[in-house]
Design a protein around this motif. Structure first.
Motif, PDB file in Angstrom:
ATOM      1  N   SER A  20      53.333  26.685 -50.480  1.00  0.00           N
ATOM      2  CA  SER A  20      52.105  27.411 -50.152  1.00  0.00           C
ATOM      3  C   SER A  20      50.867  26.569 -50.421  1.00  0.00           C
ATOM      4  N   LEU A  21      50.856  25.888 -51.560  1.00  0.00           N
ATOM      5  CA  LEU A  21      49.710  25.047 -51.902  1.00  0.00           C
ATOM      6  C   LEU A  21      49.545  23.895 -50.920  1.00  0.00           C
ATOM      7  N   LEU A  22      50.664  23.249 -50.574  1.00  0.00           N
ATOM      8  CA  LEU A  22      50.581  22.108 -49.672  1.00  0.00           C
ATOM      9  C   LEU A  22      50.216  22.532 -48.251  1.00  0.00           C
ATOM     10  N   LEU A  23      50.711  23.687 -47.822  1.00  0.00           N
ATOM     11  CA  LEU A  23      50.325  24.196 -46.496  1.00  0.00           C
ATOM     12  C   LEU A  23      48.847  24.566 -46.472  1.00  0.00           C
ATOM     13  N   ALA A  24      48.366  25.154 -47.558  1.00  0.00           N
ATOM     14  CA  ALA A  24      46.949  25.500 -47.635  1.00  0.00           C
ATOM     15  C   ALA A  24      46.087  24.238 -47.600  1.00  0.00           C
ATOM     16  N   LEU A  25      46.526  23.192 -48.285  1.00  0.00           N
ATOM     17  CA  LEU A  25      45.789  21.928 -48.248  1.00  0.00           C
ATOM     18  C   LEU A  25      45.804  21.343 -46.838  1.00  0.00           C
ATOM     19  N   SER A  26      46.963  21.401 -46.186  1.00  0.00           N
ATOM     20  CA  SER A  26      47.043  20.919 -44.806  1.00  0.00           C
ATOM     21  C   SER A  26      46.084  21.676 -43.906  1.00  0.00           C
ATOM     22  N   ASN A  27      45.985  22.978 -44.126  1.00  0.00           N
ATOM     23  CA  ASN A  27      45.074  23.813 -43.344  1.00  0.00           C
ATOM     24  C   ASN A  27      43.626  23.386 -43.561  1.00  0.00           C
ATOM     25  N   LYS A  28      43.250  23.190 -44.806  1.00  0.00           N
ATOM     26  CA  LYS A  28      41.863  22.841 -45.120  1.00  0.00           C
ATOM     27  C   LYS A  28      41.505  21.444 -44.619  1.00  0.00           C
ATOM     28  N   ILE A  86      44.737  12.324 -57.122  1.00  0.00           N
ATOM     29  CA  ILE A  86      43.775  11.222 -57.157  1.00  0.00           C
ATOM     30  C   ILE A  86      43.245  10.906 -55.760  1.00  0.00           C
ATOM     31  N   LEU A  87      44.109  11.025 -54.743  1.00  0.00           N
ATOM     32  CA  LEU A  87      43.691  10.736 -53.368  1.00  0.00           C
ATOM     33  C   LEU A  87      42.651  11.721 -52.855  1.00  0.00           C
ATOM     34  N   ILE A  88      42.797  12.990 -53.217  1.00  0.00           N
ATOM     35  CA  ILE A  88      41.871  13.989 -52.675  1.00  0.00           C
ATOM     36  C   ILE A  88      40.692  14.274 -53.603  1.00  0.00           C
ATOM     37  N   LEU A  89      40.678  13.667 -54.790  1.00  0.00           N
ATOM     38  CA  LEU A  89      39.563  13.890 -55.715  1.00  0.00           C
ATOM     39  C   LEU A  89      38.200  13.543 -55.111  1.00  0.00           C
ATOM     40  N   PRO A  90      38.075  12.418 -54.397  1.00  0.00           N
ATOM     41  CA  PRO A  90      36.759  12.108 -53.825  1.00  0.00           C
ATOM     42  C   PRO A  90      36.208  13.221 -52.943  1.00  0.00           C
ATOM     43  N   LEU A  91      37.091  13.922 -52.225  1.00  0.00           N
ATOM     44  CA  LEU A  91      36.631  15.021 -51.379  1.00  0.00           C
ATOM     45  C   LEU A  91      36.089  16.168 -52.215  1.00  0.00           C
ATOM     46  N   ALA A  92      36.683  16.394 -53.380  1.00  0.00           N
ATOM     47  CA  ALA A  92      36.245  17.484 -54.245  1.00  0.00           C
ATOM     48  C   ALA A  92      34.838  17.253 -54.765  1.00  0.00           C
ATOM     49  N   PHE A  93      34.433  15.975 -54.888  1.00  0.00           N
ATOM     50  CA  PHE A  93      33.110  15.656 -55.423  1.00  0.00           C
ATOM     51  C   PHE A  93      32.109  15.291 -54.338  1.00  0.00           C
ATOM     52  N   ALA A  94      32.553  15.311 -53.082  1.00  0.00           N
ATOM     53  CA  ALA A  94      31.655  14.998 -51.980  1.00  0.00           C
ATOM     54  C   ALA A  94      30.865  16.237 -51.596  1.00  0.00           C
ATOM     55  N   ALA A 106      41.224  10.906 -44.478  1.00  0.00           N
ATOM     56  CA  ALA A 106      41.946   9.725 -44.561  1.00  0.00           C
ATOM     57  C   ALA A 106      41.655   8.647 -43.692  1.00  0.00           C
ATOM     58  N   LEU A 107      41.053   7.982 -43.527  1.00  0.00           N
ATOM     59  CA  LEU A 107      40.950   6.617 -43.137  1.00  0.00           C
ATOM     60  C   LEU A 107      42.305   5.971 -43.465  1.00  0.00           C
ATOM     61  N   ASN A 108      43.233   6.129 -42.579  1.00  0.00           N
ATOM     62  CA  ASN A 108      44.592   5.551 -42.711  1.00  0.00           C
ATOM     63  C   ASN A 108      45.401   6.120 -43.883  1.00  0.00           C
ATOM     64  N   GLN A 109      45.066   7.328 -44.318  1.00  0.00           N
ATOM     65  CA  GLN A 109      45.813   7.918 -45.432  1.00  0.00           C
ATOM     66  C   GLN A 109      46.694   9.087 -44.990  1.00  0.00           C
ATOM     67  N   HIS A 110      46.601   9.456 -43.725  1.00  0.00           N
ATOM     68  CA  HIS A 110      47.376  10.616 -43.273  1.00  0.00           C
ATOM     69  C   HIS A 110      48.872  10.445 -43.526  1.00  0.00           C
ATOM     70  N   ARG A 111      49.392   9.289 -43.191  1.00  0.00           N
ATOM     71  CA  ARG A 111      50.830   9.063 -43.374  1.00  0.00           C
ATOM     72  C   ARG A 111      51.230   9.144 -44.837  1.00  0.00           C
ATOM     73  N   LEU A 112      50.384   8.599 -45.702  1.00  0.00           N
ATOM     74  CA  LEU A 112      50.673   8.665 -47.139  1.00  0.00           C
ATOM     75  C   LEU A 112      50.663  10.113 -47.622  1.00  0.00           C
ATOM     76  N   LEU A 113      49.711  10.896 -47.140  1.00  0.00           N
ATOM     77  CA  LEU A 113      49.652  12.305 -47.526  1.00  0.00           C
ATOM     78  C   LEU A 113      50.901  13.045 -47.056  1.00  0.00           C
ATOM     79  N   TYR A 114      51.304  12.801 -45.814  1.00  0.00           N
ATOM     80  CA  TYR A 114      52.515  13.448 -45.299  1.00  0.00           C
ATOM     81  C   TYR A 114      53.730  13.060 -46.136  1.00  0.00           C
TER      82      TYR A 114
END
Length: 273
Positions: A20-28, A86-94, A106-114
């Motif tokens: 549920s958490l990961l799907l919600a993150l994917s949605n956002k 750590i990867l999504i922390l910058p978005l939380a402070f933006a 992601a600037l080339n981070q989509h695959r890593l997130l998946y």
């Protein structure tokens, strides 16, 4: 049947929460949900294999194979959660106005997130699903008991998935301002709870000393109660944690905590320039 409900609920709830958490993150972040199908297939197949070879695994490594495998699966999930945080922390402070999910995540981070999504969910499902396969296999030659166990399993799974759906919609409808800070807090606590399970597995086979518990909160919330099961899934609740479990917990949450402090300090410094 009640035993089946509680056992299946305990196993399903953690996996449902993580999904549920990961799907919600994917949605956002406006990411595809396709990763969830691959993770589900890998998790179910892996759980069946772990259950099928459970006796061989348990006998391996001088009888410590099962605990070591569980600890390894926990560690893989924990490390992936830490890296995800750590990867999504910058978005939380933006600033919210500067966040365009499809561009910034992601600037080339989509695959890593998946990849992290797949590891986190599939490995969690393997561990939890194997317990369900093993439990149900005990009733193979007991038709009446199997019927009762399956009904209890269906009820427990239904409750777990329903709670997972509720959690998904709660997070999905959060505004972007609050979503990421709350999400990061929850996954940090979840990783900390899993680290306590790693310590418990290692204590069971004597690799770590089992000291007296720091406290006993079972009089407030019993681990096997409905609330206890929910807290276990959310934050790895343990009513009688040992000092070594506390150390594991602190070491696990430390990377995301320190990274958050660094980003906050950097943001404050930029504001004063």
């Amino acid at each position: 049947m009640l035993d089946a409900v509680l056992l299946i609920l305990r196993e399903v709830l953690e996996a449902a929460l993580i999904l549920s958490l990961l799907l919600a993150l994917s949605n956002k972040l406006q990411l595809s949900y396709r990763w969830s199908f691959f993770a589900l297939l890998a998790g179910v197949a892996g759980s069946w294999l772990l259950a099928h070879y459970a006796y061989d695994i348990a006998d391996a490594m001088e009888g410590t194979g099962q605990e070591l495998l569980n600890a390894a699966l926990y560690c893989a999930v924990i490390l992936s959660v830490i890296l995800l945080g750590i990867l999504i922390l910058p978005l939380a402070f933006a600033p919210v106005k500067n966040i365009s999910p499809a561009r910034n995540v992601a600037l080339n981070q989509h695959r890593l997130l998946y990849l992290l999504f797949i590891i986190i969910f599939s490995f969690s499902l393997m561990r939890e699903g194997a317990e369900i396969w093993i439990y149900l296999s005990a009733f193979d030659h007991k038709a009446e008991a199997m019927s009762s166990a399956l009904i209890g399993a269906a009820v427990g799974a239904g409750i777990g998935m329903s709670l997972g759906a509720i959690i998904y919609y709660v997070f999905a409808f959060l505004s972007r301002t609050y979503f990421l800070p709350i999400f990061i807090t929850v996954i940090t606590l979840l990783a900390g709870g899993l680290s306590m399970q790693v310590a418990k597995q290692l204590m069971q086979i004597g690799l770590l000393d089992s000291d007296a518990p720091l406290w006993d909160s079972s009089f407030l919330v019993n681990e096997h109660s409905w609330l206890g099961e929910l807290l276990y899934a959310l934050v790895g609740y343990d009513s009688r944690p040992t000092p070594i479990q506390g150390i594991f917990y602190l070491l696990t949450i430390a990377p995301i905590l320190f990274a958050s402090i660094w980003h906050a300090w950097r943001l404050r410094g930029n504001a004063h320039e």
